[in-house]
Scaffold this active site. Structure first.
Site, PDB file in Angstrom:
ATOM      1  N   LYS A   1       0.866  -1.181   0.000  1.00 37.14           N
ATOM      2  CA  LYS A   1       0.000   0.000   0.000  1.00 37.14           C
ATOM      3  C   LYS A   1       0.901   1.229   0.000  1.00 37.14           C
ATOM      4  O   LYS A   1       1.934   1.237   0.694  1.00 37.14           O
ATOM      5  CB  LYS A   1      -0.886  -0.039   1.253  1.00 37.14           C
TER       6      LYS A   1
ATOM      7  N   SER B   1      -9.739   2.018   3.049  1.00 35.66           N
ATOM      8  CA  SER B   1      -8.856   2.779   2.205  1.00 35.66           C
ATOM      9  C   SER B   1      -7.841   1.932   1.427  1.00 35.66           C
ATOM     10  O   SER B   1      -7.246   2.424   0.462  1.00 35.66           O
ATOM     11  CB  SER B   1      -8.081   3.790   3.050  1.00 35.66           C
TER      12      SER B   1
ATOM     13  N   SER C   1     -10.014  -0.325   7.200  1.00 39.03           N
ATOM     14  CA  SER C   1      -9.399  -0.149   5.876  1.00 39.03           C
ATOM     15  C   SER C   1      -8.703  -1.366   5.293  1.00 39.03           C
ATOM     16  O   SER C   1      -8.311  -1.340   4.123  1.00 39.03           O
ATOM     17  CB  SER C   1      -8.400   1.010   5.921  1.00 39.03           C
TER      18      SER C   1
END
Lengths: 485, 95
Positions: free
Chosen positions: A78, A153, A177
């Site tokens: 990420k 997210s 997330s």
């Protein structure tokens, strides 16, 4: 079976036997990213050259017998994790040209284990969002239906794993997330206990809640990835100072007699009927495997979203004060004085959702409001943690839905922040209490993935992974893949 | 809870964000909606509850007061918007 369809254990065996090299595997995955990512937008940066260098090093380790279970496995990070000499944008215009001078501990740990980094995945800006629509780099599309969101997210990591563009990915979870995008894209995601993975080099959003974890296609893969990520780190002042459990060894246990708690408050109003039906099918399967089903109650869980939208913005307003246009990140053109430099750099660098949260947090922490907001929220946090303590006196693992519905359409909630916030209604309480939580795919609803959330007591990741693994041994929900990838 | 345009301007200043005067009212409505959600906390009886600052019951770890970092100033300043002689440049602060 094609390379990208295999589990980490299968690939690792193939690498050791010489059936395939990490270089071949890495090239195969890079080719898949080239072929499919234009349709998904799951990567912000693809690090092709670095990946091939790391694959070559992995092949050398495999040849000289020093390889581990993750050596040579191509993964993605990420874009919230700092990666040395590689752009680390956090999905923001503020950091769109930021090249990190160092690696995050999680990145370093996985590198030591020998993984190959394919690139950095798209995400909601500064991890603030539940749909991946707040990214400066554009929305990510859900591989199961490209008109829908992948969740957020960690939406880029979720979409990339679901579409088999990487074998596994890292994510972070402050209010859901990892788990909510895992649910919406039909993959396995684990948010460990607060403090289990180091936060050092992970760009901070809400420091008392942020936690890194693996996003994979099975519980077994998650156990291997978490083993590579977790551990005490003296550079993180809230890192847990205790040994990492043997997650892989724990996977073999029968779940007969394990007490599974169903939260009364999570199965009622607000839950989509199709999602509820899929969750019930999974509960029935756990029962068939010998688990004992008990009903538990979390009476204060309904307060978790309101309390979170004080705690998280307050900590975010403090953490994001560092973006001042002076030391790194975006700077406005021709500032007329220092205040103008701060204000315009921040306003140009941050998107609307980040600004909203900074302002809510600033307001909640401003003179005269501390007791009514931050202190009150911390007291509610205690009530929620107490609810979990009582529930875990009656059960070993709590299960329920991860998200109230399947993936919603791109744009559907973008103009209504409060409705977006409620996407995390079942996940947020877990972060407030610091507990480990997981989402695994169960029977789809109308062709779209549904996630079953499993919640454990503090540092009970091994048990969560085992329950998930036993369910995955008996079912094939985690093997389903989106068409066209 | 309803934030006025003046409230928004004050919060924006505290947060060092530039909000155009024309945006204050709309932003005020958005923030007020979030504060309405937050106001659901008022229904909870929290008398006598100890606030929870941290999920793990742990004491702050201390370390020896020893040098742990090498000087990497040049590397860290490589990404700065404006530097000169190892210093970050900003607009003139003192007239």
């Amino acid at each position: 079976m094609e390379l990208h369809e295999r589990s980490i254990a299968q690939l690792s065996a193939g690498l050791r036997s010489g059936e395939v090299s990490s270089t071949e595997l890495t090239k195969h995955m890079l080719q898949r990213i080239r072929m499919h990512d234009a349709a998904l937008n799951s990567f912000i940066t693809v690090t092709e050259e670095l990946a091939l260098t790391q694959a070559k090093a992995a092949d050398a380790r495999i040849a000289d017998g020093t390889a581990g279970a993750l050596t040579g496995i191509p993964i993605a990070h990420k874009d919230i994790f700092c990666t040395r000499d590689v752009r680390t944008s956090c999905g923001s215009r503020m950091l769109k040209d930021f090249v990190s001078p160092y690696d995050a501990t999680v990145v370093e740990n996985l590198q030591r284990a020998g993984v190959v980094m394919l690139g950095k995945t798209n995400m909601d800006e500064f991890a603030m969002g539940s749909s991946n629509e707040t990214s400066h780099f554009g929305p990510v599309r859900n591989p199961w239906d490209r008109e829908t969101v992948p969740g957020g997210s960690s939406g880029g990591s979720a979409a990339a794993v679901a579409a088999r563009l990487c074998i596994a990915a890292t994510g972070t979870d402050t209010g859901g997330s990892i788990r909510q995008p895992a649910a919406l894209t039909g993959i396995t995601g684990l948010k460990p206990t607060y403090g289990r993975c180091s936060r050092w080099g992970m760009i901070a959003f809400a420091s008392s809640l942020d936690q890194a974890g693996p996003m994979t296609r099975s519980a077994e893969d998650a156990a291997l990835m978490l083993t590579g990520m977790a551990g005490f780190d003296e550079r993180d002042s809230t890192s847990a100072q205790r040994p990492v459990d043997d997650y892989v060894a724990a996977l073999g246990q029968d779940i007969r007699g394990v007490r599974i708690g169903i939260v009364r408050e999570f199965m009622g109003e607000g839950l989509d009927a199709g999602v509820g039906a899929s969750i019930q099918v999974a509960i029935d399967e756990l029962k068939r495997l010998g688990a004992e089903i008990v009903e538990v109650s979390l009476p204060n869980a309904g307060l978790s979203v309101p309390a979170y939208y004080v705690v998280a913005p307050a900590e975010c307003s403090s953490n994001l004060a560092r973006f001042d246009g002076v030391r790194y990140g975006h700077r406005c053109a021709a500032p007329k004085d220092l205040e103008d430099l701060y204000k315009r750099s921040r306003s140009e660098g941050f998107g609307p959702e980040v600004k909203r949260r900074i302002m809510i947090g600033t307001y909640a922490l401003s003179a005269g409001y501390y007791d009514a907001y931050y202190l009150k929220a911390q007291k509610i946090r205690q009530l929620i943690a107490d609810d979990f303590r009582k529930a875990f006196a009656e059960c070993d693992v709590i299960v329920g839905p991860t998200a109230p519905s399947t993936a919603f359409r791109i744009g559907e909630k973008a103009d209504d922040p409060v409705s977006m916030y409620l996407s995390d209604i079942y996940t947020i309480a877990v972060n407030l209490a610091g507990l480990p939580g997981m989402s695994i795919p169960v029977q789809p609803s109308a062709g779209m993935p549904v996630g079953l959330q499993l919640i454990g007591g503090l540092f009970d990741e091994a048990r969560l992974l085992n329950v998930a693994h036993q369910l995955q041994l008996a079912t094939d929900w985690h093997r389903q893949a989106p068409a066209g990838f | 809870m309803s934030l006025s345009a003046d409230d928004v301007a004050k919060i924006a200043h505290l947060a060092r964000l530039a909000v155009a005067p024309g945006e204050n009212a709309a932003l005020g409505r958005e923030l007020s909606n979030i504060l309405d959600l937050v106001a659901q906390m008022d229904a909870a009886d929290t008398a006598g509850v100890v606030p929870m600052a941290h999920p793990l019951d742990m004491a702050q770890r201390l370390r020896d007061d020893a040098v742990s970092e090498q000087n990497s100033r040049d590397r860290y300043q490589a990404g700065a918007p404006a530097v000169e002689n190892g210093l970050f440049l900003v607009p003139k602060v003192i007239e």
